[in-house]
Design an enzyme around this catalytic site. Structure first.
Site, PDB file in Angstrom:
ATOM      1  N   GLY A 116      31.731-102.225  49.053  1.00  0.00           N
ATOM      2  CA  GLY A 116      30.626-101.963  48.151  1.00  0.00           C
ATOM      3  C   GLY A 116      29.895-100.697  48.577  1.00  0.00           C
ATOM      4  CB  CYS A 117      28.015 -98.143  46.681  1.00  0.00           C
ATOM      5  SG  CYS A 117      26.919 -99.179  45.680  1.00  0.00           S
ATOM      6  CG  HIS A 118      23.762-100.864  48.008  1.00  0.00           C
ATOM      7  ND1 HIS A 118      22.847 -99.828  47.946  1.00  0.00           N
ATOM      8  CD2 HIS A 118      23.826-101.397  46.755  1.00  0.00           C
ATOM      9  CE1 HIS A 118      22.372 -99.752  46.707  1.00  0.00           C
ATOM     10  NE2 HIS A 118      22.947-100.682  45.973  1.00  0.00           N
TER      11      HIS A 118
END
Length: 313
Positions: A116-118
């Site tokens: 995921g990006c975060h």
């Protein structure tokens, strides 16, 4: 030798479109394309999935699980961009820089879960420090992550780009206030922490780019490194990595713009602070190293190509 066949299931979404953009000009793969009228046709999708050597799943979680179930051979390899398999048994987490030998680890993997990006921003700062036993596993981590609105997909993009959008969309908005964000399981599992971080994401009125910041009280770190020393530790860890770098330490105050690396597929860490406290900020493109760029990086390793092939450095 024939070119590997690659299929993007869910090409019409934001992540799928960005992957296609990076692959469209490649001459070392054969990109399988589904007829637009059949993109929801289960039979046609199943045919292409089983014809492909590697499939990108750019789908909602339930649809990604369903797509894996369509595979009827022992050959097709998968990179899943959804949340569905990031902590699932039998899946390799697709963050190459966290492995001693990424070419071997990902090169031998059949099923890879794209981060995921975060989680990417968080793990880039935290996972190395835990693995080096500098950050205790029971440390109570706090993190916030600022992102452009493209991370919310087509619906959020349409909201922010509407001419009659509400006044609230012109300012940063904190969300995930229940502290149960969907990236938390991978953030904890992959970092090796005993507990998930206290984490809040923030979305703002710009298209893409991220700044994920983690906070430290240095006296609780093993060896009590200063902020400058922490920067050198991370710089050594990521030495010679083409897609992750650490900025030189500076005692001067600075503005760290979240969209600095928009349009690239790399990530830069900045360590700030002093003897007693430090922050580590990861800046990158949420659609690049935070999603589609990372997926192509993983594909390159799985298919034996140069890791950075087709990526924007």
């Amino acid at each position: 030798m024939s070119k590997p066949k690659v299929f993007i299931d869910g090409q019409e979404g934001t992540t799928g479109l960005q992957i296609h953009e990076r692959l469209a000009g490649r001459e070392d793969i054969e990109l399988l394309v589904i007829d637009p009228d059949k993109r929801k046709d289960l039979t046609e999708r199943k045919r292409l999935i089983n014809e492909a050597d590697l499939v990108f799943l750019c789908l909602p979680d339930a649809a990604a699980v369903e797509a894996v179930g369509l595979i009827e051979n022992s050959r097709t390899r998968v990179i899943d961009a959804s949340t569905a398999h990031r902590t699932a048994p039998g899946w390799v987490y697709g963050f190459p820089e966290l492995y001693k030998d990424p070419a071997q680890t990902l090169g031998a993997a059949r099923f890879v879960a794209n981060p995921g990006c975060h989680a990417t921003g968080f793990l880039s700062a935290v996972a190395p420090l835990v693995s080096m036993r500098i950050l205790p596993k029971d440390y109570p981590i706090t993190c916030f992550s600022l992102t452009g609105y493209s991370g919310g997909g087509k619906k959020m993009i349409a909201q922010y780009e509407s001419q009659d959008k509400g006044e609230e969309l012109y300012s940063p908005r904190v969300y995930g206030t229940t502290l149960k964000h969907k990236h938390l399981p991978e953030m904890q599992r992959i970092s090796g922490l005993d507990n998930p971080p206290v984490f809040t994401p923030v979305v703002d009125d710009y298209y893409k780019g991220m700044a994920t910041t983690v906070f430290f009280h240095n006296r609780y770190l093993v060896g009590q490194p200063t902020a400058k020393e922490l920067g050198l530790i991370l710089m050594t860890y990521y030495a010679n990595q083409p897609l992750i770098s650490v900025a030189p330490y500076s005692e001067e105050p600075a503005y760290l713009a979240a969209n600095t690396l928009a349009g690239t597929d790399r990530l830069e860490l900045t360590v700030s602070g002093h003897e007693g406290q430090a922050i580590v900020t990861a800046r990158f493109d949420n659609l690049g190293k935070g999603a589609s760029g990372a997926a192509v990086q993983n594909m390159n390793l799985m298919l034996g190509f140069e890791m950075t092939a087709g990526l924007a450095l």
